[in-house]
Design a protein around this motif. Structure first.
Motif, PDB file in Angstrom:
ATOM      1  N   MET A   1       0.837  -1.177   0.000  1.00 35.37           N
ATOM      2  CA  MET A   1       0.000   0.000   0.000  1.00 35.37           C
ATOM      3  C   MET A   1       0.886   1.245   0.000  1.00 35.37           C
ATOM      4  SD  MET A   1      -2.792   1.787   2.572  1.00 35.37           S
ATOM      5  CE  MET A   1      -3.246   0.395   3.440  1.00 35.37           C
ATOM      6  N   VAL A   2       0.392   2.304  -0.636  1.00 38.07           N
ATOM      7  CA  VAL A   2       1.052   3.608  -0.643  1.00 38.07           C
ATOM      8  C   VAL A   2       0.098   4.617  -0.041  1.00 38.07           C
ATOM      9  CG1 VAL A   2       1.941   5.470  -2.104  1.00 38.07           C
ATOM     10  CG2 VAL A   2       2.491   3.094  -2.645  1.00 38.07           C
ATOM     11  N   ARG A   3       0.644   5.458   0.833  1.00 37.68           N
ATOM     12  CA  ARG A   3      -0.149   6.538   1.429  1.00 37.68           C
ATOM     13  C   ARG A   3       0.316   7.841   0.800  1.00 37.68           C
ATOM     14  NH1 ARG A   3      -2.408   5.966   7.132  1.00 37.68           N
ATOM     15  NH2 ARG A   3      -4.293   5.806   5.894  1.00 37.68           N
ATOM     16  N   HIS A   4      -0.599   8.507   0.136  1.00 38.89           N
ATOM     17  CA  HIS A   4      -0.371   9.816  -0.480  1.00 38.89           C
ATOM     18  C   HIS A   4      -0.812  10.842   0.565  1.00 38.89           C
ATOM     19  CE1 HIS A   4      -0.212  12.763  -3.742  1.00 38.89           C
ATOM     20  NE2 HIS A   4      -1.439  13.159  -3.429  1.00 38.89           N
ATOM     21  N   LEU A   5       0.156  11.484   1.220  1.00 33.99           N
ATOM     22  CA  LEU A   5      -0.140  12.392   2.324  1.00 33.99           C
ATOM     23  C   LEU A   5       0.015  13.833   1.886  1.00 33.99           C
ATOM     24  CD1 LEU A   5       1.863  10.672   5.209  1.00 33.99           C
ATOM     25  CD2 LEU A   5      -0.506  10.314   4.553  1.00 33.99           C
ATOM     26  N   ILE A   6      -0.974  14.631   2.232  1.00 35.38           N
ATOM     27  CA  ILE A   6      -0.910  16.063   1.979  1.00 35.38           C
ATOM     28  C   ILE A   6      -1.226  16.763   3.294  1.00 35.38           C
ATOM     29  CG2 ILE A   6      -1.743  18.005   0.610  1.00 35.38           C
ATOM     30  CD1 ILE A   6      -2.944  15.841  -1.309  1.00 35.38           C
ATOM     31  N   VAL A   7      -0.248  17.508   3.804  1.00 33.20           N
ATOM     32  CA  VAL A   7      -0.505  18.368   4.951  1.00 33.20           C
ATOM     33  C   VAL A   7      -0.688  19.771   4.389  1.00 33.20           C
ATOM     34  CG1 VAL A   7       0.639  16.955   6.700  1.00 33.20           C
ATOM     35  CG2 VAL A   7       1.976  18.610   5.413  1.00 33.20           C
ATOM     36  N   PHE A   8      -1.664  20.502   4.949  1.00 31.93           N
ATOM     37  CA  PHE A   8      -1.962  21.800   4.349  1.00 31.93           C
ATOM     38  C   PHE A   8      -2.587  22.762   5.339  1.00 31.93           C
ATOM     39  CE2 PHE A   8      -5.777  19.258   3.756  1.00 31.93           C
ATOM     40  CZ  PHE A   8      -6.846  20.144   3.882  1.00 31.93           C
ATOM     41  N   ASN A   9      -2.515  24.005   4.962  1.00 33.92           N
ATOM     42  CA  ASN A   9      -3.200  25.091   5.655  1.00 33.92           C
ATOM     43  C   ASN A   9      -4.177  25.717   4.682  1.00 33.92           C
ATOM     44  OD1 ASN A   9      -1.816  25.009   8.204  1.00 33.92           O
ATOM     45  ND2 ASN A   9      -0.039  25.844   7.146  1.00 33.92           N
ATOM     46  N   THR A  10      -5.194  26.341   5.241  1.00 36.99           N
ATOM     47  CA  THR A  10      -6.202  26.978   4.406  1.00 36.99           C
ATOM     48  C   THR A  10      -6.879  28.093   5.174  1.00 36.99           C
ATOM     49  OG1 THR A  10      -8.187  26.597   3.080  1.00 36.99           O
ATOM     50  CG2 THR A  10      -7.988  25.307   5.097  1.00 36.99           C
ATOM     51  N   GLU A  11      -7.398  29.045   4.455  1.00 38.03           N
ATOM     52  CA  GLU A  11      -8.217  30.098   5.040  1.00 38.03           C
ATOM     53  C   GLU A  11      -9.686  29.681   5.050  1.00 38.03           C
ATOM     54  OE1 GLU A  11      -7.018  32.929   6.421  1.00 38.03           O
ATOM     55  OE2 GLU A  11      -5.024  32.119   6.010  1.00 38.03           O
ATOM     56  N   ALA A  12      -9.988  28.540   4.439  1.00 40.77           N
ATOM     57  CA  ALA A  12     -11.366  28.047   4.363  1.00 40.77           C
ATOM     58  C   ALA A  12     -11.850  27.628   5.747  1.00 40.77           C
ATOM     59  CB  ALA A  12     -11.445  26.861   3.402  1.00 40.77           C
ATOM     60  N   SER A  13     -13.151  27.655   5.918  1.00 44.64           N
ATOM     61  CA  SER A  13     -13.751  27.210   7.182  1.00 44.64           C
ATOM     62  C   SER A  13     -13.681  25.686   7.277  1.00 44.64           C
ATOM     63  CB  SER A  13     -15.215  27.650   7.242  1.00 44.64           C
ATOM     64  OG  SER A  13     -15.973  26.921   6.284  1.00 44.64           O
TER      65      SER A  13
END
Length: 100
Positions: A1-13
């Motif tokens: 298995m492969v885990r595609h990880l995205i950590v992010f910030n947003t101004e969205a609620s």
């Protein structure tokens, strides 16, 4: 298995992030080899990234298929990237529990 990880910030609620996640599951789940999704929110007062999006792939062969798939490209360009301009993405292959 492969885990595609995205950590992010947003101004969205938070509601907008949850809506994006629901849309990601519905749309990206159509891509062959995509086998799961998770969404997480950071704990603590000052983490570098506030959100985590995980897309699980069946194996490494799915990485280029997913990256180049028109469904992914459209979702990423029209929905995710505008929402999550501050992000870091990395693919990880699962070693455990296979490692003795």
């Amino acid at each position: 298995m492969v885990r595609h990880l995205i950590v992010f910030n947003t101004e969205a609620s938070e509601e907008e992030v949850l809506a994006m996640f629901r849309q990601a599951r519905a749309v990206l789940g159509q891509i062959p080899g995509v086998v799961g999704f998770e969404l997480g929110k950071a704990v603590g007062d000052a983490p570098r990234y506030r959100w985590l999006l995980v897309v699980d792939f069946a194996d490494e062969s799915v990485i280029p298929l997913y990256r180049d798939h028109p469904v992914h490209q459209q979702f990423a360009n029209q929905v995710f990237r505008p929402l999550a301009q501050d992000r870091l993405t990395t693919d990880f292959v699962r070693l455990y529990p296979e490692v003795p």
